[in-house]
Design a protein around this motif. Structure first.
Motif, PDB file in Angstrom:
ATOM      1  N   TRP A 145     -24.240  38.578  71.642  1.00 58.85           N
ATOM      2  CA  TRP A 145     -25.195  37.121  72.457  1.00 58.85           C
ATOM      3  C   TRP A 145     -24.912  37.665  73.949  1.00 58.85           C
ATOM      4  O   TRP A 145     -25.203  37.646  75.109  1.00 58.85           O
ATOM      5  CB  TRP A 145     -24.637  36.071  72.354  1.00 58.85           C
TER       6      TRP A 145
ATOM      7  N   SER B 101     -41.345  39.057  71.101  1.00 59.68           N
ATOM      8  CA  SER B 101     -41.218  37.249  69.855  1.00 59.68           C
ATOM      9  C   SER B 101     -42.034  36.248  71.088  1.00 59.68           C
ATOM     10  O   SER B 101     -42.249  36.220  72.067  1.00 59.68           O
ATOM     11  CB  SER B 101     -40.051  36.710  70.027  1.00 59.68           C
TER      12      SER B 101
ATOM     13  N   GLU C  15     -34.803  34.085  62.476  1.00 54.28           N
ATOM     14  CA  GLU C  15     -33.919  33.490  63.416  1.00 54.28           C
ATOM     15  C   GLU C  15     -34.249  32.439  64.064  1.00 54.28           C
ATOM     16  O   GLU C  15     -36.156  32.769  63.968  1.00 54.28           O
ATOM     17  CB  GLU C  15     -34.314  35.420  64.735  1.00 54.28           C
ATOM     18  N   TYR C  16     -34.004  32.663  65.066  1.00 55.14           N
ATOM     19  CA  TYR C  16     -35.116  30.710  65.898  1.00 55.14           C
ATOM     20  C   TYR C  16     -34.047  31.163  67.449  1.00 55.14           C
ATOM     21  O   TYR C  16     -32.581  31.164  68.277  1.00 55.14           O
ATOM     22  CB  TYR C  16     -33.618  30.203  65.145  1.00 55.14           C
ATOM     23  N   ASP C  17     -34.787  31.095  68.072  1.00 56.51           N
ATOM     24  CA  ASP C  17     -35.180  31.610  69.663  1.00 56.51           C
ATOM     25  C   ASP C  17     -34.375  29.946  70.083  1.00 56.51           C
ATOM     26  O   ASP C  17     -35.610  28.913  70.224  1.00 56.51           O
ATOM     27  CB  ASP C  17     -36.268  31.897  70.733  1.00 56.51           C
TER      28      ASP C  17
ATOM     29  N   SER D  16     -33.777  27.095  73.659  1.00 56.81           N
ATOM     30  CA  SER D  16     -33.977  27.270  74.575  1.00 56.81           C
ATOM     31  C   SER D  16     -33.192  26.391  75.937  1.00 56.81           C
ATOM     32  O   SER D  16     -33.190  26.944  77.043  1.00 56.81           O
ATOM     33  CB  SER D  16     -35.339  26.672  75.328  1.00 56.81           C
TER      34      SER D  16
ATOM     35  N   ARG E 158     -30.555  31.725  73.465  1.00 59.35           N
ATOM     36  CA  ARG E 158     -29.910  32.574  72.576  1.00 59.35           C
ATOM     37  C   ARG E 158     -31.022  32.662  71.506  1.00 59.35           C
ATOM     38  O   ARG E 158     -31.482  31.237  70.571  1.00 59.35           O
ATOM     39  CB  ARG E 158     -28.726  32.538  72.604  1.00 59.35           C
ATOM     40  N   ARG E 159     -30.620  33.737  70.445  1.00 64.16           N
ATOM     41  CA  ARG E 159     -31.331  33.437  69.078  1.00 64.16           C
ATOM     42  C   ARG E 159     -30.031  33.265  68.264  1.00 64.16           C
ATOM     43  O   ARG E 159     -29.154  34.081  68.164  1.00 64.16           O
ATOM     44  CB  ARG E 159     -31.633  34.514  68.677  1.00 64.16           C
TER      45      ARG E 159
ATOM     46  N   TYR F 292     -37.381  38.891  61.296  1.00 60.68           N
ATOM     47  CA  TYR F 292     -36.476  39.795  61.825  1.00 60.68           C
ATOM     48  C   TYR F 292     -36.938  41.241  61.625  1.00 60.68           C
ATOM     49  O   TYR F 292     -37.209  42.027  60.345  1.00 60.68           O
ATOM     50  CB  TYR F 292     -34.930  40.185  60.758  1.00 60.68           C
TER      51      TYR F 292
ATOM     52  N   ASN G  77     -29.392  33.269  63.249  1.00 61.41           N
ATOM     53  CA  ASN G  77     -30.000  32.869  62.426  1.00 61.41           C
ATOM     54  C   ASN G  77     -28.991  32.152  60.844  1.00 61.41           C
ATOM     55  O   ASN G  77     -27.843  32.042  61.334  1.00 61.41           O
ATOM     56  CB  ASN G  77     -29.943  34.516  61.785  1.00 61.41           C
TER      57      ASN G  77
END
Length: 399
Positions: free
Chosen positions: A163, A352, A127-129, A131, A107-108, A195, A110
């Motif tokens: 989400w 991404s 944003e940040y993925d 894992s 999920r990302r 973004y 931000n």
């Protein structure tokens, strides 16, 4: 030795300097309601921000949402803790940092920074993925040309968006904000993702991989294969990928020649339009801000199910292999894209770097295309015989 009155005087004198150095919240105590604001927007999700033992939790309930178009944020004004006059120097920027743990992955989430004067809310947003759900992750973002001056309300945020239609949470071990000298500071932690980044020229990529399997699945007809799906037009009758309410396209690629390759930046998924049918005044029904989100195509990771399906045989049921859709398809889309309207038009969608790496590694089994809103789109399928009109993935790698 320094006597107690003198110690107290020195503390009083240096206190303003300490307070102007940084803001940090370790989420110890019970002051969340008095210091942080938290709310949701767009859809029907609700959010709570609660204190736990040594950390805080953002809890989102999106079970009553319909379209998975929602956002939830925590927000706080940190201007009292920082010397905003330092931002007059171009070498100084604001850095925000947090240590987070997620209930669902990948999920990302931000970071966003803004003031009461901000009009471009995407400029200071990354944003940040994430894992996995098993560990804590430290992420940080440094602003670029932040427009904030003494007297402004400087707001820092952490956000969760789209989400899925369930219950989710994000835990925070701490949240920090400080003004740094970018020439002396270490790089940001994690991988800040722009973004809605601009799409590069397709010719700039070194790999142009045509889809190896593309098919349609339909939840209304879960045991039916649609390999013979065709559309008619001026160019005759051709195989197509028609995406509509409960009919979705699934795509996968053969990456065997790229074993152990590392994704070098983001890639681009290219789709070619055959025809589009659309309509509906979403803004009138839902308001301008939410209404503008509809009439698009959602690109979603396939995380489980049959990873070796054949387009001549695959069905909705066979792809899921007895799993729930929420276990097979990532609840959060990679991207929402407005398809090109004109026949032959190209829709180019950013994939991404983290998602591209999961595709290369086989962790993500392929991509799903589904509509957001009442829109029917037919893209050229790989067997259409129209040159390079089938789905193509453009990307760079390094060994």
């Amino acid at each position: 030795m320094i006597n107690k009155p003198l110690k107290l005087l020195l503390f009083i004198l240096i206190l303003p300097l300490i307070c102007k150095a940084q803001f940090v919240d370790h989420f110890e105590g019970d002051q969340l309601d008095k210091t942080w604001n938290y709310y949701t927007g767009d859809g029907a999700a609700t959010v709570e921000f609660t204190q736990h033992e040594g950390y805080a939790r953002i809890s989102v309930d999106a079970t009553n949402d319909r379209h998975n178009v929602w956002w939830a944020i925590i927000k706080r004004d940190v201007s009292l803790f920082l010397d905003l006059s330092k931002l007059k120097d171009p070498a100084h920027e604001l850095r925000v940092e947090a240590r987070v743990r997620l209930s669902d992955a990948p999920r990302r989430l931000n970071f966003m920074v803004n003031t009461q004067r901000t009009t471009n809310f995407h400029k200071q947003l990354r944003e940040y993925d994430i894992s996995d759900t098993t560990g804590w992750h430290t992420i940080s973002m440094t602003t670029s040309d932040l427009d904030a001056v003494p007297g402004d309300a400087l707001n820092v945020q952490l956000g969760v968006t789209d989400w899925g239609l369930g219950n989710y949470h994000v835990d925070l071990d701490y949240y920090r904000a400080e003004i740094i000298n970018v020439n002396k500071a270490e790089p940001d932690k994690g991988e800040p993702l722009v973004y809605h980044p601009p799409v590069p020229e397709i010719d700039s990529f070194s790999n142009h991989l045509e889809v190896s399997q593309d098919a349609l699945i339909n939840s209304d007809y879960p045991d039916l294969n649609f390999a013979d799906w065709q559309v008619s037009g001026e160019d005759g009758t051709i195989p197509a990928l028609t995406v509509s309410a409960n009919q979705w396209a699934v795509l996968r690629w053969n990456f065997n020649q790229l074993k152990n390759a590392k994704a070098d930046g983001a890639g681009v998924l290219e789709l070619t339009t055959h025809s589009v049918a659309r309509g509906g005044d979403y803004s009138q029904a839902y308001g301008e801000e939410l209404g503008m989100e509809f009439g698009k195509i959602r690109v979603i990771e396939i995380l489980a199910g049959d990873s070796d399906w054949d387009q001549q045989e695959v069905t909705y049921s066979s792809l899921l292999q007895g799993n729930k859709p929420t276990e097979v398809f990532n609840g959060q889309m990679i991207y929402d894209a407005e398809p090109a309207n004109e026949p032959g038009g190209k829709t180019r969608i950013t994939i991404s770097r983290p998602v591209l790496q999961r595709l290369l590694d086989g962790e993500t089994k392929g991509l799903l295309l589904r509509p957001l809103g009442a829109i029917d789109v037919s893209f050229y399928a790989s067997e259409s015989g129209e040159g390079n009109s089938g789905p193509v993935l453009h990307f760079d790698t390094r060994q």
